[in-house]
Motif scaffolding. Sequence first.
Motif, mmCIF file in Angstrom:
data_model
loop_
_atom_site.group_PDB
_atom_site.id
_atom_site.type_symbol
_atom_site.label_atom_id
_atom_site.label_comp_id
_atom_site.label_asym_id
_atom_site.label_seq_id
_atom_site.Cartn_x
_atom_site.Cartn_y
_atom_site.Cartn_z
ATOM 1 N N ALA A 3 -0.073 -1.411 0.110
ATOM 2 C CA ALA A 3 -0.051 0.099 -0.089
ATOM 3 C C ALA A 3 0.793 1.173 -0.081
ATOM 4 C CB ALA A 3 -1.292 0.323 1.502
ATOM 5 N N PRO A 4 0.055 2.553 -0.636
ATOM 6 C CA PRO A 4 1.718 4.022 -0.985
ATOM 7 C C PRO A 4 1.825 3.965 0.863
ATOM 8 C CG PRO A 4 -0.612 3.877 -2.191
ATOM 9 C CD PRO A 4 -0.769 2.660 -1.517
ATOM 10 N N GLN A 5 0.755 4.121 2.076
ATOM 11 C CA GLN A 5 1.233 4.423 2.804
ATOM 12 C C GLN A 5 2.494 3.153 3.529
ATOM 13 O OE1 GLN A 5 -1.632 2.848 2.117
ATOM 14 N NE2 GLN A 5 -3.537 4.302 2.569
ATOM 15 N N LEU A 6 3.031 2.042 2.913
ATOM 16 C CA LEU A 6 3.903 1.666 3.657
ATOM 17 C C LEU A 6 5.026 1.708 2.536
ATOM 18 C CD1 LEU A 6 2.863 -1.890 4.337
ATOM 19 C CD2 LEU A 6 3.255 -0.454 5.784
ATOM 20 N N ILE A 41 10.550 4.512 1.166
ATOM 21 C CA ILE A 41 11.001 4.574 -0.007
ATOM 22 C C ILE A 41 11.951 5.863 0.795
ATOM 23 C CG2 ILE A 41 11.628 6.662 -1.718
ATOM 24 C CD1 ILE A 41 11.516 2.889 -2.241
ATOM 25 N N LEU A 42 11.595 6.796 1.561
ATOM 26 C CA LEU A 42 11.228 8.123 2.616
ATOM 27 C C LEU A 42 13.301 7.905 3.304
ATOM 28 C CD1 LEU A 42 11.891 11.260 3.584
ATOM 29 C CD2 LEU A 42 9.864 10.618 5.005
#
Length: 170
Positions: free
Chosen positions: A61-64, A69-70
């Motif tokens: 999920a984008p939230q993960l 990546i950050l």
Amino acid sequence: MTISPSDTRGAARGWPDRAFLFSHPAHLLALGLGVGLARRAPGTWGTLLAYPIYFPLASLAPQLYWPLILLGIVLGVWACERTGKALGVADHGSIVWDEIAAFLVVLPFAPPSPWGLALAFVLFRLFDIVKPFPIGWLDAHLRGGLGVMLDDLLAAAYSILCLWSIAQWT
């Protein structure tokens, strides 16, 4: 030739080798798990290494995905800084984590086809090599790990903008 991590003249003495790669975790990351040891086109090889890293992460999920990546970018600033100091050159050609992390920013915006993924690669490498303003300016003036990472992140932003623009026309 072996480069000692404590040797600040390392880059002047040669290219890093496997001993240098495994001498510190920062070197292992900054040299892209060894891809940066390639003497020809290490940045291109580093960018290609992002694909096998991306495909398993793409299902998250984008939230993960984005926090991972950050984290990779933040660790990259540290690893590139430490490795650049050990090599005696802030942005030594063998340092490829900046390409890997920045291309991992681009890939979610690429059309999900072989041609789309290839286009993302070509655009990213083009901007990373040509360094249009302000990428070239930052590359020349901002030193250390942040400078190493930031010019590639700007190349990623240019690539994303192009991918978005192309998507608007198709």
